[in-house]
Design a protein around this motif. Structure first.
Motif, mmCIF file in Angstrom:
data_model
loop_
_atom_site.group_PDB
_atom_site.id
_atom_site.type_symbol
_atom_site.label_atom_id
_atom_site.label_comp_id
_atom_site.label_asym_id
_atom_site.label_seq_id
_atom_site.Cartn_x
_atom_site.Cartn_y
_atom_site.Cartn_z
ATOM 1 N N ARG A 6 47.734 12.330 32.603
ATOM 2 C CA ARG A 6 48.849 11.428 32.272
ATOM 3 C C ARG A 6 48.385 10.496 31.148
ATOM 4 N NH1 ARG A 6 48.865 10.552 37.845
ATOM 5 N NH2 ARG A 6 48.283 8.377 37.444
ATOM 6 N N ILE A 7 48.233 11.050 29.955
ATOM 7 C CA ILE A 7 47.606 10.311 28.865
ATOM 8 C C ILE A 7 48.621 9.907 27.801
ATOM 9 C CG2 ILE A 7 45.367 11.404 29.185
ATOM 10 C CD1 ILE A 7 46.024 13.212 26.805
ATOM 11 N N SER A 8 48.308 8.799 27.158
ATOM 12 C CA SER A 8 48.977 8.402 25.924
ATOM 13 C C SER A 8 48.004 8.651 24.786
ATOM 14 C CB SER A 8 49.350 6.922 25.980
ATOM 15 O OG SER A 8 48.165 6.127 25.952
ATOM 16 N N ILE A 9 48.430 8.418 23.555
ATOM 17 C CA ILE A 9 47.534 8.570 22.421
ATOM 18 C C ILE A 9 46.349 7.613 22.533
ATOM 19 C CG2 ILE A 9 48.828 6.953 20.971
ATOM 20 C CD1 ILE A 9 47.147 10.177 19.722
ATOM 21 N N VAL A 10 46.586 6.426 23.087
ATOM 22 C CA VAL A 10 45.503 5.453 23.258
ATOM 23 C C VAL A 10 44.483 5.961 24.274
ATOM 24 C CG1 VAL A 10 44.955 3.133 24.097
ATOM 25 C CG2 VAL A 10 46.898 3.478 22.553
ATOM 26 N N ASP A 11 44.975 6.551 25.360
ATOM 27 C CA ASP A 11 44.070 7.069 26.390
ATOM 28 C C ASP A 11 43.149 8.151 25.842
ATOM 29 O OD1 ASP A 11 45.018 5.618 28.738
ATOM 30 O OD2 ASP A 11 46.847 6.793 28.545
ATOM 31 N N THR A 12 43.734 9.131 25.170
ATOM 32 C CA THR A 12 42.908 10.257 24.729
ATOM 33 C C THR A 12 41.913 9.840 23.644
ATOM 34 O OG1 THR A 12 42.945 12.553 23.962
ATOM 35 C CG2 THR A 12 44.602 11.085 23.033
ATOM 36 N N ILE A 13 42.315 8.917 22.748
ATOM 37 C CA ILE A 13 41.369 8.454 21.729
ATOM 38 C C ILE A 13 40.196 7.739 22.382
ATOM 39 C CG2 ILE A 13 41.049 6.805 19.839
ATOM 40 C CD1 ILE A 13 43.925 7.485 18.963
ATOM 41 N N ALA A 14 40.482 6.838 23.322
ATOM 42 C CA ALA A 14 39.412 6.107 24.002
ATOM 43 C C ALA A 14 38.487 7.047 24.765
ATOM 44 C CB ALA A 14 40.008 5.073 24.946
ATOM 45 N N ASP A 15 39.012 8.195 25.184
ATOM 46 C CA ASP A 15 38.244 9.203 25.920
ATOM 47 C C ASP A 15 37.634 10.226 24.959
ATOM 48 O OD1 ASP A 15 37.192 10.382 28.199
ATOM 49 O OD2 ASP A 15 39.022 11.494 28.687
ATOM 50 N N ASN A 16 37.297 9.781 23.729
ATOM 51 C CA ASN A 16 36.704 10.645 22.705
ATOM 52 C C ASN A 16 37.574 11.859 22.431
ATOM 53 O OD1 ASN A 16 34.757 11.372 20.763
ATOM 54 N ND2 ASN A 16 33.646 12.647 22.232
ATOM 55 N N ALA A 17 38.892 11.610 22.343
ATOM 56 C CA ALA A 17 39.861 12.676 22.054
ATOM 57 C C ALA A 17 39.769 13.807 23.073
ATOM 58 C CB ALA A 17 39.699 13.200 20.640
ATOM 59 N N SER A 18 39.442 13.453 24.311
ATOM 60 C CA SER A 18 39.365 14.415 25.420
ATOM 61 C C SER A 18 38.372 15.543 25.154
ATOM 62 C CB SER A 18 40.754 15.007 25.730
ATOM 63 O OG SER A 18 41.686 13.993 26.016
ATOM 64 N N SER A 19 37.326 15.253 24.378
ATOM 65 C CA SER A 19 36.322 16.283 24.064
ATOM 66 C C SER A 19 35.492 16.614 25.298
ATOM 67 C CB SER A 19 35.398 15.783 22.944
ATOM 68 O OG SER A 19 36.128 15.468 21.782
ATOM 69 N N GLY A 20 35.417 17.913 25.617
ATOM 70 C CA GLY A 20 34.611 18.341 26.744
ATOM 71 C C GLY A 20 33.497 19.286 26.344
ATOM 72 N N GLY A 21 33.793 20.174 25.405
ATOM 73 C CA GLY A 21 32.787 21.135 24.977
ATOM 74 C C GLY A 21 33.354 22.061 23.927
ATOM 75 N N VAL A 22 32.511 22.919 23.388
ATOM 76 C CA VAL A 22 32.944 23.880 22.380
ATOM 77 C C VAL A 22 32.062 25.118 22.449
ATOM 78 C CG1 VAL A 22 31.525 22.746 20.611
ATOM 79 C CG2 VAL A 22 33.378 24.248 19.919
ATOM 80 N N VAL A 23 32.690 26.269 22.283
ATOM 81 C CA VAL A 23 31.984 27.548 22.183
ATOM 82 C C VAL A 23 32.327 28.145 20.831
ATOM 83 C CG1 VAL A 23 31.656 29.840 23.172
ATOM 84 C CG2 VAL A 23 32.150 27.892 24.677
ATOM 85 N N LEU A 24 31.307 28.464 20.043
ATOM 86 C CA LEU A 24 31.516 29.050 18.725
ATOM 87 C C LEU A 24 31.267 30.551 18.754
ATOM 88 C CD1 LEU A 24 29.643 26.446 16.455
ATOM 89 C CD2 LEU A 24 32.090 26.518 17.016
ATOM 90 N N GLY A 25 32.113 31.281 18.041
ATOM 91 C CA GLY A 25 31.859 32.698 17.845
ATOM 92 C C GLY A 25 30.714 32.900 16.870
ATOM 93 N N SER A 26 30.230 34.126 16.770
ATOM 94 C CA SER A 26 29.021 34.389 15.981
ATOM 95 C C SER A 26 29.284 35.170 14.706
ATOM 96 C CB SER A 26 27.997 35.136 16.837
ATOM 97 O OG SER A 26 28.552 36.344 17.343
ATOM 98 N N LYS A 27 30.568 35.330 14.338
ATOM 99 C CA LYS A 27 30.896 36.088 13.125
ATOM 100 C C LYS A 27 31.366 35.112 12.047
ATOM 101 C CE LYS A 27 33.937 39.778 11.345
ATOM 102 N NZ LYS A 27 34.652 38.983 10.322
ATOM 103 N N PRO A 28 30.514 34.789 11.061
ATOM 104 C CA PRO A 28 30.936 33.870 9.999
ATOM 105 C C PRO A 28 31.820 34.572 8.978
ATOM 106 C CG PRO A 28 28.701 34.581 9.604
ATOM 107 C CD PRO A 28 29.111 35.203 10.910
ATOM 108 N N THR A 29 32.805 33.848 8.473
ATOM 109 C CA THR A 29 33.712 34.377 7.451
ATOM 110 C C THR A 29 33.859 33.352 6.335
ATOM 111 O OG1 THR A 29 34.962 35.661 9.090
ATOM 112 C CG2 THR A 29 36.040 35.228 6.978
ATOM 113 N N LEU A 30 33.778 33.802 5.083
ATOM 114 C CA LEU A 30 33.975 32.924 3.947
ATOM 115 C C LEU A 30 35.461 32.633 3.773
ATOM 116 C CD1 LEU A 30 31.572 34.563 1.325
ATOM 117 C CD2 LEU A 30 31.095 32.636 2.859
ATOM 118 N N LEU A 31 35.793 31.415 3.323
ATOM 119 C CA LEU A 31 37.192 31.064 3.116
ATOM 120 C C LEU A 31 37.848 31.972 2.087
ATOM 121 C CD1 LEU A 31 37.373 27.153 3.156
ATOM 122 C CD2 LEU A 31 38.105 28.783 4.900
#
Length: 236
Positions: free
Chosen positions: A123-148
């Motif tokens: 039950r978040i507002s924009i203020v809540d999620t920003i204060a909570d580090n934008a709701s950052s929990g984790g990240v998984v990156l793929g292993s195939k790099p691609t040039l723009l």
């Protein structure tokens, strides 16, 4: 927070976020990038907000693809498929243009962001999620790099599967018209605060679909066609 501190502003929320990050870094963690949240209409509608926000990505938030991630270590986790930028040059706003951003990107990889919230039932507002580090929990990156130069991010499609079932599809154009626009927005937003995007940093520009809850036993797979796939495995 907005329920207990109704007068809190977005400026207050970013100050809280920056203090949290300062403490994490003083405890030994390292800033490895940033994320743009709420960049697509789908996410803004889902969360009831009308503008993007940003958060920090710390080294401790990065998980290896196909390796188990403890669902119990995350609060109300959800996954979002994103196209991650890996920078080769510094970006320092304000005044960053699309041309500047394109020159700064080394390559892109498919990614699954894990968002999590300390706010009950999201039950978040924009203020809540920003204060909570934008709701950052984790990240998984793929292993195939691609040039723009080898891909049009606006037209890059994505399918998200949970437990082998298709739950959503999306495209890069859902993220502020192009994920590159989100990168420009981020550099110009944090630059006046004295924060630069550094070479080697990872930037998550925003989700191409809504966010979907995950729990122990779930496997999430984002397939982005020519960009490749990325898989996150959640365990008890």
């Amino acid at each position: 927070m907005i329920e207990t501190h109704p007068d809190a502003t977005i400026t207050d929320a970013y100050r809280i976020q920056q203090e949290q990050v300062r403490r994490w870094v003083s405890d030994g963690d390292v800033v490895k990038g940033h994320k743009v949240g709420l960049a697509s209409k789908a996410m803004q509608q889902q969360m009831g907000v009308d503008q993007p926000d940003y958060g920090h990505l710390l080294a401790g938030m990065f998980h290896l693809e196909h390796q188990p991630i403890s669902a119990a270590s995350l609060l109300q986790p959800r996954v979002e498929p994103e196209i991650a930028f890996v920078l080769g040059r510094r970006l320092s706003g304000p005044g960053v243009t699309v041309a500047d951003a394109l020159r700064a990107v080394d390559f892109v990889v498919p990614a699954l962001e894990i968002v999590a919230s300390r706010i009950t039932d999201w039950r978040i507002s924009i203020v809540d999620t920003i204060a909570d580090n934008a709701s950052s929990g984790g990240v998984v990156l793929g292993s195939k790099p691609t040039l723009l130069s080898d891909v049009d991010l606006r037209l890059t499609g994505c399918s998200l599967q949970l437990g082998g079932e298709l739950v959503a599809t999306g495209a890069g154009a859902a993220v502020l018209g192009s994920p590159v626009n989100a990168l420009v927005w981020l550099a110009n937003t944090i630059g006046p605060l004295g924060i630069d995007l550094e070479p080697g940093h990872v930037v998550l520009p925003g989700s191409m679909t809504r966010a979907y809850p995950v729990s122990a036993g779930d496997t999430a797979v984002a397939d982005m066609g020519e960009l490749g796939t990325v898989t996150a495995v959640f365990t008890a």
